[in-house]
Design a protein around this motif. Sequence first.
Motif, PDB file in Angstrom:
ATOM      1  N   PHE A 220     -93.771  10.240 -34.004  1.00 48.13           N
ATOM      2  CA  PHE A 220     -93.517  11.676 -33.975  1.00 48.13           C
ATOM      3  C   PHE A 220     -92.751  12.044 -32.705  1.00 48.13           C
ATOM      4  O   PHE A 220     -92.896  11.393 -31.668  1.00 48.13           O
ATOM      5  CB  PHE A 220     -94.835  12.456 -34.019  1.00 48.13           C
ATOM      6  CG  PHE A 220     -95.594  12.264 -35.306  1.00 48.13           C
ATOM      7  CD1 PHE A 220     -95.414  13.134 -36.371  1.00 48.13           C
ATOM      8  CD2 PHE A 220     -96.487  11.211 -35.455  1.00 48.13           C
ATOM      9  CE1 PHE A 220     -96.113  12.974 -37.559  1.00 48.13           C
ATOM     10  CE2 PHE A 220     -97.195  11.033 -36.635  1.00 48.13           C
ATOM     11  CZ  PHE A 220     -97.006  11.912 -37.692  1.00 48.13           C
TER      12      PHE A 220
ATOM     13  N   GLU B 102    -101.476  14.086 -36.163  1.00 46.95           N
ATOM     14  CA  GLU B 102    -100.940  12.835 -35.620  1.00 46.95           C
ATOM     15  C   GLU B 102    -102.052  11.870 -35.236  1.00 46.95           C
ATOM     16  O   GLU B 102    -102.291  11.584 -34.065  1.00 46.95           O
ATOM     17  CB  GLU B 102     -99.994  13.156 -34.458  1.00 46.95           C
ATOM     18  CG  GLU B 102     -98.823  14.015 -34.932  1.00 46.95           C
ATOM     19  CD  GLU B 102     -97.823  14.361 -33.841  1.00 46.95           C
ATOM     20  OE1 GLU B 102     -97.822  13.680 -32.796  1.00 46.95           O
ATOM     21  OE2 GLU B 102     -97.035  15.306 -34.048  1.00 46.95           O
TER      22      GLU B 102
ATOM     23  N   LEU C  77     -98.641   8.203 -45.234  1.00 47.64           N
ATOM     24  CA  LEU C  77     -98.457   9.539 -44.685  1.00 47.64           C
ATOM     25  C   LEU C  77     -98.797  10.548 -45.763  1.00 47.64           C
ATOM     26  O   LEU C  77     -98.169  10.574 -46.823  1.00 47.64           O
ATOM     27  CB  LEU C  77     -97.015   9.728 -44.216  1.00 47.64           C
ATOM     28  CG  LEU C  77     -96.643  11.141 -43.717  1.00 47.64           C
ATOM     29  CD1 LEU C  77     -97.370  11.452 -42.405  1.00 47.64           C
ATOM     30  CD2 LEU C  77     -95.126  11.259 -43.549  1.00 47.64           C
TER      31      LEU C  77
ATOM     32  N   VAL D 264     -98.477  14.051 -47.243  1.00 52.25           N
ATOM     33  CA  VAL D 264     -97.527  15.158 -47.113  1.00 52.25           C
ATOM     34  C   VAL D 264     -98.005  16.326 -47.962  1.00 52.25           C
ATOM     35  O   VAL D 264     -98.539  16.134 -49.064  1.00 52.25           O
ATOM     36  CB  VAL D 264     -96.096  14.745 -47.516  1.00 52.25           C
ATOM     37  CG1 VAL D 264     -95.562  13.700 -46.559  1.00 52.25           C
ATOM     38  CG2 VAL D 264     -96.030  14.246 -48.953  1.00 52.25           C
TER      39      VAL D 264
ATOM     40  N   THR E  16     -98.194  19.021 -38.097  1.00 54.03           N
ATOM     41  CA  THR E  16     -98.507  17.609 -38.311  1.00 54.03           C
ATOM     42  C   THR E  16     -99.897  17.294 -37.783  1.00 54.03           C
ATOM     43  O   THR E  16    -100.387  17.943 -36.854  1.00 54.03           O
ATOM     44  CB  THR E  16     -97.487  16.686 -37.606  1.00 54.03           C
ATOM     45  OG1 THR E  16     -97.366  17.086 -36.230  1.00 54.03           O
ATOM     46  CG2 THR E  16     -96.128  16.774 -38.270  1.00 54.03           C
TER      47      THR E  16
ATOM     48  N   PRO F 110    -102.084   9.869 -40.618  1.00 59.91           N
ATOM     49  CA  PRO F 110    -101.184  10.969 -40.258  1.00 59.91           C
ATOM     50  C   PRO F 110    -100.899  11.871 -41.457  1.00 59.91           C
ATOM     51  O   PRO F 110    -100.968  11.448 -42.610  1.00 59.91           O
ATOM     52  CB  PRO F 110     -99.922  10.236 -39.804  1.00 59.91           C
ATOM     53  CG  PRO F 110     -99.941   8.952 -40.564  1.00 59.91           C
ATOM     54  CD  PRO F 110    -101.392   8.569 -40.676  1.00 59.91           C
ATOM     55  N   GLU F 111    -100.573  13.135 -41.161  1.00 56.82           N
ATOM     56  CA  GLU F 111    -100.277  14.119 -42.194  1.00 56.82           C
ATOM     57  C   GLU F 111     -99.111  14.991 -41.732  1.00 56.82           C
ATOM     58  O   GLU F 111     -98.935  15.221 -40.529  1.00 56.82           O
ATOM     59  CB  GLU F 111    -101.499  15.006 -42.459  1.00 56.82           C
ATOM     60  CG  GLU F 111    -102.759  14.231 -42.822  1.00 56.82           C
ATOM     61  CD  GLU F 111    -104.012  15.098 -42.789  1.00 56.82           C
ATOM     62  OE1 GLU F 111    -103.950  16.256 -43.250  1.00 56.82           O
ATOM     63  OE2 GLU F 111    -105.055  14.616 -42.299  1.00 56.82           O
ATOM     64  N   ALA F 112     -98.332  15.489 -42.679  1.00 55.05           N
ATOM     65  CA  ALA F 112     -97.206  16.365 -42.362  1.00 55.05           C
ATOM     66  C   ALA F 112     -97.142  17.485 -43.392  1.00 55.05           C
ATOM     67  O   ALA F 112     -97.241  17.228 -44.601  1.00 55.05           O
ATOM     68  CB  ALA F 112     -95.896  15.582 -42.344  1.00 55.05           C
TER      69      ALA F 112
ATOM     70  N   ARG G  85     -92.674  19.303 -35.251  1.00 55.34           N
ATOM     71  CA  ARG G  85     -92.456  17.911 -34.864  1.00 55.34           C
ATOM     72  C   ARG G  85     -91.601  17.187 -35.905  1.00 55.34           C
ATOM     73  O   ARG G  85     -91.700  17.427 -37.111  1.00 55.34           O
ATOM     74  CB  ARG G  85     -93.794  17.199 -34.735  1.00 55.34           C
ATOM     75  CG  ARG G  85     -94.675  17.781 -33.640  1.00 55.34           C
ATOM     76  CD  ARG G  85     -94.383  17.184 -32.304  1.00 55.34           C
ATOM     77  NE  ARG G  85     -95.081  15.888 -32.172  1.00 55.34           N
ATOM     78  CZ  ARG G  85     -94.951  15.097 -31.124  1.00 55.34           C
ATOM     79  NH1 ARG G  85     -94.129  15.417 -30.132  1.00 55.34           N
ATOM     80  NH2 ARG G  85     -95.636  13.966 -31.064  1.00 55.34           N
TER      81      ARG G  85
ATOM     82  N   ILE H  42     -90.424  13.428 -37.601  1.00 55.86           N
ATOM     83  CA  ILE H  42     -91.014  12.117 -37.846  1.00 55.86           C
ATOM     84  C   ILE H  42     -89.873  11.103 -37.900  1.00 55.86           C
ATOM     85  O   ILE H  42     -88.913  11.280 -38.660  1.00 55.86           O
ATOM     86  CB  ILE H  42     -91.815  12.088 -39.152  1.00 55.86           C
ATOM     87  CG1 ILE H  42     -92.898  13.173 -39.131  1.00 55.86           C
ATOM     88  CG2 ILE H  42     -92.454  10.717 -39.359  1.00 55.86           C
ATOM     89  CD1 ILE H  42     -93.696  13.254 -40.406  1.00 55.86           C
TER      90      ILE H  42
ATOM     91  N   TYR I 206     -91.095  19.240 -39.137  1.00 52.43           N
ATOM     92  CA  TYR I 206     -92.201  19.639 -39.993  1.00 52.43           C
ATOM     93  C   TYR I 206     -92.991  20.723 -39.267  1.00 52.43           C
ATOM     94  O   TYR I 206     -93.179  20.680 -38.051  1.00 52.43           O
ATOM     95  CB  TYR I 206     -93.079  18.431 -40.319  1.00 52.43           C
ATOM     96  CG  TYR I 206     -92.322  17.398 -41.123  1.00 52.43           C
ATOM     97  CD1 TYR I 206     -92.318  17.437 -42.510  1.00 52.43           C
ATOM     98  CD2 TYR I 206     -91.557  16.426 -40.484  1.00 52.43           C
ATOM     99  CE1 TYR I 206     -91.585  16.519 -43.255  1.00 52.43           C
ATOM    100  CE2 TYR I 206     -90.819  15.507 -41.214  1.00 52.43           C
ATOM    101  CZ  TYR I 206     -90.836  15.566 -42.595  1.00 52.43           C
ATOM    102  OH  TYR I 206     -90.089  14.660 -43.320  1.00 52.43           O
TER     103      TYR I 206
END
Length: 225
Positions: A3, A143, A182, A184, A141, A148-150, A124, A126, A138
């Motif tokens: 990130f 982190e 990830l 999303v 996020t 991790p997630e966005a 942030r 990626i 995004y």
Amino acid sequence: MRFQDAARDARAVVYAGIQADPLVAQAAELLTTATLGQRILARAVMNGETTDPGAWRIMFPRLFDAASADDRQRAVSEAILSAALAVADRGEQVRSQVRGALVEELTARLLARRAGAAVVRRERRILFDGVRAEIHPYDVTVERESAPEAYDCKWGARGINADVLYQLDDARTHASDEDGRLVVGLVVFDAARSCQVRLDAQTAPHEATWLVSLDELDALAERPA
């Protein structure tokens, strides 16, 4: 996968000022623990159809009537109504920016209740090895190295479009190519039915994108997608 802070260009500087508006934090704090009815009230009022508080109390009697809500809930509803009216009272362009910042702030607060505030970040990018970085960051996020997630955040279902769906799915795919995972998601402060109708009309890949509508916001605080 890593990130990175978004570039501090003119857009980012202007939007940072909107995000720092005390009204954004005030409204997000109220809506973090609000009921679905109170969130629907906030959305309706912030759309700016009328700034007459009496009219909204009549349209949402269960939130304000002594026979339907206790003193605490009525007080929270009044506070939400006041904050929403303050947003609605802004000019058209500013109101739109404040609403967008509010959805992002609310999303971040709900995610922080599950993942912890230290790993929840805003604006942030990626980065993936050998892949050109997306220009647009995004919105929110999470982190964590293991999960991790966005998320992209939208005020209304109209914000669901091919560009945002491709960006989210591409990030998920690139993470998978690096043997990672990830999550999303697309957070939309609009009714589930409106979001689904809009999503069904899109041809961009979205089967693996978590759609979080106004009706399901608390899921952000309860579990990952």
